[in-house]
Write a protein that holds these residues in place. Structure first.
Motif, mmCIF file in Angstrom:
data_model
loop_
_atom_site.group_PDB
_atom_site.id
_atom_site.type_symbol
_atom_site.label_atom_id
_atom_site.label_comp_id
_atom_site.label_asym_id
_atom_site.label_seq_id
_atom_site.Cartn_x
_atom_site.Cartn_y
_atom_site.Cartn_z
ATOM 1 N N VAL A 160 34.060 15.092 19.613
ATOM 2 C CA VAL A 160 35.124 14.419 18.861
ATOM 3 C C VAL A 160 35.067 14.732 17.368
ATOM 4 O O VAL A 160 36.093 15.065 16.751
ATOM 5 N N LYS B 105 35.992 18.325 16.775
ATOM 6 C CA LYS B 105 37.403 18.519 17.101
ATOM 7 C C LYS B 105 38.285 18.146 15.914
ATOM 8 O O LYS B 105 39.237 18.863 15.580
ATOM 9 N N LYS B 106 37.968 17.043 15.249
ATOM 10 C CA LYS B 106 38.756 16.604 14.089
ATOM 11 C C LYS B 106 38.654 17.606 12.943
ATOM 12 O O LYS B 106 39.640 17.862 12.246
ATOM 13 N N THR C 17 48.006 20.879 24.508
ATOM 14 C CA THR C 17 46.944 19.873 24.504
ATOM 15 C C THR C 17 47.326 18.706 25.410
ATOM 16 O O THR C 17 48.508 18.435 25.650
ATOM 17 N N ILE D 117 49.912 14.664 17.742
ATOM 18 C CA ILE D 117 50.580 14.004 16.618
ATOM 19 C C ILE D 117 50.076 14.549 15.285
ATOM 20 O O ILE D 117 50.853 14.745 14.342
ATOM 21 N N MET D 118 48.783 14.822 15.195
ATOM 22 C CA MET D 118 48.220 15.325 13.944
ATOM 23 C C MET D 118 48.724 16.728 13.612
ATOM 24 O O MET D 118 49.020 17.041 12.461
ATOM 25 N N ASP E 6 45.716 15.835 24.516
ATOM 26 C CA ASP E 6 45.224 14.817 23.588
ATOM 27 C C ASP E 6 46.372 14.382 22.674
ATOM 28 O O ASP E 6 46.822 15.146 21.813
ATOM 29 N N LEU E 7 46.849 13.151 22.852
ATOM 30 C CA LEU E 7 48.003 12.670 22.093
ATOM 31 C C LEU E 7 47.729 12.638 20.595
ATOM 32 O O LEU E 7 48.579 13.028 19.782
ATOM 33 N N GLU E 8 46.543 12.173 20.205
ATOM 34 C CA GLU E 8 46.196 12.116 18.791
ATOM 35 C C GLU E 8 46.236 13.515 18.168
ATOM 36 O O GLU E 8 46.732 13.702 17.045
ATOM 37 N N GLU E 9 45.725 14.496 18.896
ATOM 38 C CA GLU E 9 45.743 15.884 18.427
ATOM 39 C C GLU E 9 47.176 16.394 18.279
ATOM 40 O O GLU E 9 47.525 17.042 17.283
ATOM 41 N N PRO F 265 56.718 14.212 15.592
ATOM 42 C CA PRO F 265 55.581 13.333 15.951
ATOM 43 C C PRO F 265 55.882 11.853 15.793
ATOM 44 O O PRO F 265 55.445 11.037 16.589
ATOM 45 N N GLN G 41 40.824 20.529 13.952
ATOM 46 C CA GLN G 41 42.240 20.178 13.856
ATOM 47 C C GLN G 41 42.738 20.364 12.419
ATOM 48 O O GLN G 41 43.805 20.955 12.190
#
Length: 226
Positions: free
Chosen positions: A174, A177-178, A199, A206-207, A201-204, A226, A181
Motif C-alpha cells: 500500500v 503503491k501510493k 485497475t 480516482i487519484m 482499485d477505486l482509490e487509485e 473522478p 501513483q
C-alpha cells in the motif's frame, strides 16, 4: 477555453467492440473515446473485460466485431507494429541478466537506432524516472518500486503516443503503491502522452484519472470525471 475543447482530438476510439472466448463474453459492444493527452482509467473488479480491452487496443487480441481507431486511423485488424502504442504489464517482465541500462536500451537496439541516440534516450529516460543512479544495477538488486519504474521507463523510451498500463501497481504494498501513483501522475503531466490505465482499485482510479470508465461484464456502466 471552449475553442480548446472543441478542437481536442481523440487519441483512441473504440466503437461497438465485442470479443468472446467460446461461450464467455469478454467485451460486449464496448464504445468509448480517449482525448489526446488524457489519463483514462478502465475500472472494475476482475474478469469484467478491462485487460481484454487493453490487449485489443494494443493489437494482442483481435475483436470479433467493432472498430479500433488510434489517432484517427483504423487499426482494428492491423498488426501491433505501427500502432505507436506501448504496454506495461502487471508483471515487470524485465530481463534479469541485463543491467537497467541494457533493459532500457533493448527496444532501441532492436529498432536499429544509432548508439549515440540510444545512449541519449536511455540517460534522459532514466533521469525522468529517477533511475539515473541505478542504471548499472541488475533488476534483482532493485526494490519492487524501482523495478516498476524500470518497466515504465522501458515502455516510455520508444516515445509512444499511447501508453497502456495493465494493473501495473497491483503487486506493490500500500505505501509503495501510493508513491508510484504520485510518480505516474507526475510522469503523465511531464510527458503529455495519452495514458490508458486498468485497475480494480477505486482509490487509485480516482487519484490518477482525468476520466473513468466503470466496467461490468464487458460493458460500460458509467463514464465520467473522478
Amino acid at each position: 477555453m471552449m475553442i480548446g475543447t472543441a478542437m481536442e482530438s481523440n487519441a483512441l476510439s473504440l466503437t461497438k467492440v465485442s470479443k468472446s472466448y467460446g461461450s464467455v463474453r469478454a467485451l460486449a459492444n464496448l464504445s468509448f473515446t480517449v482525448a489526446e493527452g488524457r489519463f483514462f482509467v478502465l475500472f472494475g473488479p476482475s474478469s469484467v473485460g478491462k485487460t481484454t480491452a487493453l490487449r485489443t487496443i494494443a493489437g494482442l487480441v483481435a475483436p470479433d466485431h467493432g472498430r479500433v481507431e488510434i489517432f484517427g486511423k483504423d487499426f482494428t485488424h492491423e498488426p501491433i507494429a505501427g500502432r505507436d502504442v506501448s504496454m506495461v504489464f502487471q508483471s515487470f517482465a524485465l530481463y534479469p541478466h541485463l543491467s537497467v541500462y541494457a533493459n532500457l536500451a533493448y527496444p532501441l537496439v532492436e529498432a536499429g537506432l544509432a548508439r549515440e541516440e540510444i545512449d541519449r534516450r536511455v540517460k534522459e529516460t532514466a533521469a525522468m524516472l529517477r533511475l539515473d543512479k541505478k542504471i548499472d544495477r541488475k533488476p534483482g538488486t532493485l526494490s519492487g518500486g524501482e523495478q516498476q519504474r524500470v518497466a515504465l521507463a522501458r515502455s516510455m523510451i520508444s516515445e509512444p503516443k499511447l501508453l497502456l498500463l495493465d494493473e501495473p501497481l497491483s503487486a506493490l504494498d500500500v505505501k509503495l503503491k501510493k508513491v508510484l501513483q504520485a510518480e505516474l501522475k507526475r510522469l503523465h503531466r511531464s510527458v503529455g502522452v495519452t495514458f490508458v490505465h486498468v485497475t480494480h482499485d477505486l482509490e487509485e482510479a480516482i487519484m490518477l484519472a482525468d476520466r473513468i470508465c466503470v466496467m461490468r461484464a464487458g460493458e460500460i456502466l458509467q463514464m465520467g470525471g473522478p
